[in-house]
Design an enzyme around this catalytic site. Structure first.
Site, mmCIF file in Angstrom:
data_model
loop_
_atom_site.group_PDB
_atom_site.id
_atom_site.type_symbol
_atom_site.label_atom_id
_atom_site.label_comp_id
_atom_site.label_asym_id
_atom_site.label_seq_id
_atom_site.Cartn_x
_atom_site.Cartn_y
_atom_site.Cartn_z
ATOM 1 N N ASP A 131 -18.582 14.748 24.608
ATOM 2 C CA ASP A 131 -18.065 13.402 24.374
ATOM 3 C C ASP A 131 -16.543 13.420 24.340
ATOM 4 O O ASP A 131 -15.943 14.370 23.830
ATOM 5 C CB ASP A 131 -18.569 12.856 23.033
ATOM 6 C CG ASP A 131 -20.083 12.788 22.958
ATOM 7 O OD1 ASP A 131 -20.702 12.492 23.997
ATOM 8 O OD2 ASP A 131 -20.633 13.036 21.871
ATOM 9 N N ASP A 154 -20.605 13.573 29.004
ATOM 10 C CA ASP A 154 -21.589 12.807 28.239
ATOM 11 C C ASP A 154 -21.012 11.424 27.959
ATOM 12 O O ASP A 154 -20.599 10.722 28.870
ATOM 13 C CB ASP A 154 -21.950 13.566 26.959
ATOM 14 C CG ASP A 154 -23.222 13.028 26.311
ATOM 15 O OD1 ASP A 154 -23.818 12.071 26.827
ATOM 16 O OD2 ASP A 154 -23.618 13.560 25.252
ATOM 17 N N ASP A 158 -18.918 8.049 21.207
ATOM 18 C CA ASP A 158 -20.163 8.028 20.441
ATOM 19 C C ASP A 158 -19.840 7.725 18.982
ATOM 20 O O ASP A 158 -18.975 8.388 18.378
ATOM 21 C CB ASP A 158 -20.876 9.373 20.521
ATOM 22 C CG ASP A 158 -21.745 9.505 21.764
ATOM 23 O OD1 ASP A 158 -21.558 8.712 22.709
ATOM 24 O OD2 ASP A 158 -22.599 10.411 21.785
ATOM 25 N N ARG A 211 -24.052 1.101 28.578
ATOM 26 C CA ARG A 211 -23.619 1.346 27.201
ATOM 27 C C ARG A 211 -22.259 0.732 26.920
ATOM 28 O O ARG A 211 -21.275 1.435 26.687
ATOM 29 C CB ARG A 211 -23.606 2.843 26.871
ATOM 30 C CG ARG A 211 -24.956 3.509 26.996
ATOM 31 C CD ARG A 211 -24.914 4.953 26.519
ATOM 32 N NE ARG A 211 -26.218 5.594 26.649
ATOM 33 C CZ ARG A 211 -26.483 6.848 26.301
ATOM 34 N NH1 ARG A 211 -25.515 7.605 25.807
ATOM 35 N NH2 ARG A 211 -27.691 7.343 26.448
#
Length: 319
Positions: A131, A154, A158, A211
């Protein structure tokens, strides 16, 4: 012979940096954090980062990581490219701010684990091997502002495992698929329910696939005044009884601008109002959501203005 820590090895260089940068060499005065990062809660009065601590300028990755790992407040000015790997820890009470428009963190990312009061601003994040920014384990009061994020392995951001009171504003997301995840799994309701309060405003989701964000359990998540363009899978997904307000955004060429439920995750509550949909599908909505005004005051810009104002204002070098 006793071992010598990385901190000891860097002490001389760090002291020089501190002595020569008693005030910022570039960064304009920071505005006050808004949205959820500006809320007084959990013993923290808004998000101030390293304000009041020494201002240092770092020009190599070792010095950068050393200051990030210190317990004291610091304003860490990043000058140039920091090549790191994996997810590197950042302790509480830090402002990490790039100088000019060329400051970059590449190859790895930043990890906030049980930390609070951190500002990350005016930085380019590229090619993270995990991330780019991970905020987890009850970390709170974090403000990510005026950054450029792309091309990681990724997620770009997050926010998981009970993190809370976070604002993501004026960032440019591009050349990536999984942009921002809130709540890491369907089985984590006990830790995430009543947390994950996050504001996304004035971000440019520029061709990223999905997302923007994808949410589980948290409420309210406030997604307002963002520009969504050419997002191939979807814009916002509310799942697992999350409560998301999607307000005054501009969706352009987004086949599925808003989902309630996604993949194997159950439906979440989602309210939409005042959005513009251009060559985009119909939004899915469900139920009611706690109003963000319960926590903070705000005045949305006109959604129709966002294709002009957001690309012109997001990312690095805009201060």
């Amino acid at each position: 012979m006793s071992s010598i820590s990385r901190r000891a090895l860097l002490a001389g260089a760090a002291a020089t940096a501190l002595a020569t940068t008693t005030k910022p060499a570039w960064a304009a005065p920071l505005a006050t954090a808004d949205g959820f990062a500006g809320v007084n809660s959990l013993g923290q009065n808004g998000t101030t980062g390293g304000a009041g601590g020494p201002v240092v300028t770092v020009r190599d990755a070792d010095a950068f990581l050393d200051y990030c790992d210190r317990n004291e407040p610091y304003v860490i000015q990043v000058d140039g490219v920091m090549r790191i790997s994996s997810k590197q820890g950042v302790r509480s009470n830090k402002t990490i701010i790039g100088l000019g428009s060329a400051a970059e963190i590449t190859g790895g990312g930043l990890d906030l684990y049980r930390r609070q009061n951190v500002i990350i601003r005016n930085l380019r994040f590229t090619g993270a091997d995990d991330d780019a920014i991970s905020i987890q384990q009850s970390s709170h009061h974090v403000w990510i502002d005026h950054c450029d994020l792309s091309g990681g392995a990724d997620g770009l951001i997050d926010i998981v495992r009970g993190a809370d009171y976070i604002t993501v504003s004026w960032n440019h997301f591009h050349d990536h698929s999984k942009t921002a995840l809130l709540g890491h799994s369907d089985s984590n309701a006990s830790q995430d329910t009543g947390k994950l309060r996050v504001t996304f405003h004035h971000n440019f989701f520029d061709g990223t696939a999905q997302r923007h964000p994808r949410v589980r359990f948290g409420e309210p998540i406030h997604v307002y005044n963002n520009y969504f363009r050419n997002n191939t899978l979807y814009g916002v997904a509310s799942t697992e009884n999350a409560g998301v307000l999607v307000e005054a955004n501009y969706f352009e060429n987004v086949p599925h601008p808003i989902y309630s439920g996604y993949d194997e995750s159950g439906p979440g509550r989602v309210v939409e109002r005042g959005n513009v949909y251009v060559r985009s599908g119909a939004p899915e909505t469900l139920g009611t959501v706690v109003e963000p005004r319960t926590y903070y005051a705000y005045t949305p810009d006109s959604a129709a203005s966002l294709p002009g104002t957001v690309p012109a204002g997001v990312g690095v070098g805009r201060n």
